[in-house]
Design a protein around this motif. Sequence first.
Motif, mmCIF file in Angstrom:
data_model
loop_
_atom_site.group_PDB
_atom_site.id
_atom_site.type_symbol
_atom_site.label_atom_id
_atom_site.label_comp_id
_atom_site.label_asym_id
_atom_site.label_seq_id
_atom_site.Cartn_x
_atom_site.Cartn_y
_atom_site.Cartn_z
ATOM 1 N N ARG A 1 0.835 -1.207 0.000
ATOM 2 C CA ARG A 1 0.000 0.000 0.000
ATOM 3 C C ARG A 1 0.872 1.259 0.000
ATOM 4 N N ILE B 1 -7.733 -3.870 2.052
ATOM 5 C CA ILE B 1 -7.057 -5.001 1.436
ATOM 6 C C ILE B 1 -6.612 -5.924 2.554
ATOM 7 N N LEU C 1 -6.585 -10.884 -0.767
ATOM 8 C CA LEU C 1 -5.420 -11.341 -1.526
ATOM 9 C C LEU C 1 -4.894 -12.631 -0.907
ATOM 10 N N ILE D 1 -4.579 -6.515 -7.353
ATOM 11 C CA ILE D 1 -5.301 -5.448 -6.646
ATOM 12 C C ILE D 1 -6.150 -4.646 -7.615
#
Length: 178
Positions: A72, A87, A125, A140
């Motif tokens: 990130r 996420i 993920l 993503i």
Amino acid sequence: MSATFAGPITRSPHPASSASDRIHRLDIRDLDELSPDTTESHGEEGLTMRNQKEIRETSIRSARKLNIRELRALLGRCGMSVSDYDIEYVAALHGADGQPAYGASPHDGCGRPLPGNRGRPLILLSDLALADLETAVVTIYHEIAHHRSYRSVGHAGTEAAAERYGWRMYSEFVRQSA
């Protein structure tokens, strides 16, 4: 949650995006590709996934997997913030066909995204997605494409369109980080 898949995702690089392809908006080409396709159902609960039909031993690397927090931060430093999404890591994801999947963007039966820990649309993920930087970024943005499609047109769109968006954003990431 149930999901069906049209087939394996192929990995072919796409040309770098032009300056008019901006990061945080769907352009007309994206919207044109988001028409419903009855051959690519995403199930009643709208679970969309990036999956892999066959896993080779070389695809599961012994190298240290990426950390979501670091990923990130890296995307943010390149001007590609994913702060609008939660996420989260799951060790393994499986599609309806039982095959391992890279990621998922779960939605309820009405097309609303399921929220993550911070109340934002959830992206899951798996270890497959975090195997390397390229795969993580493509996955993503593939899942972001599904979220944006639901928001724009009320359905997940096609896997092919989401994959193209993921590759375009990876090209932008490479360009921004150079």
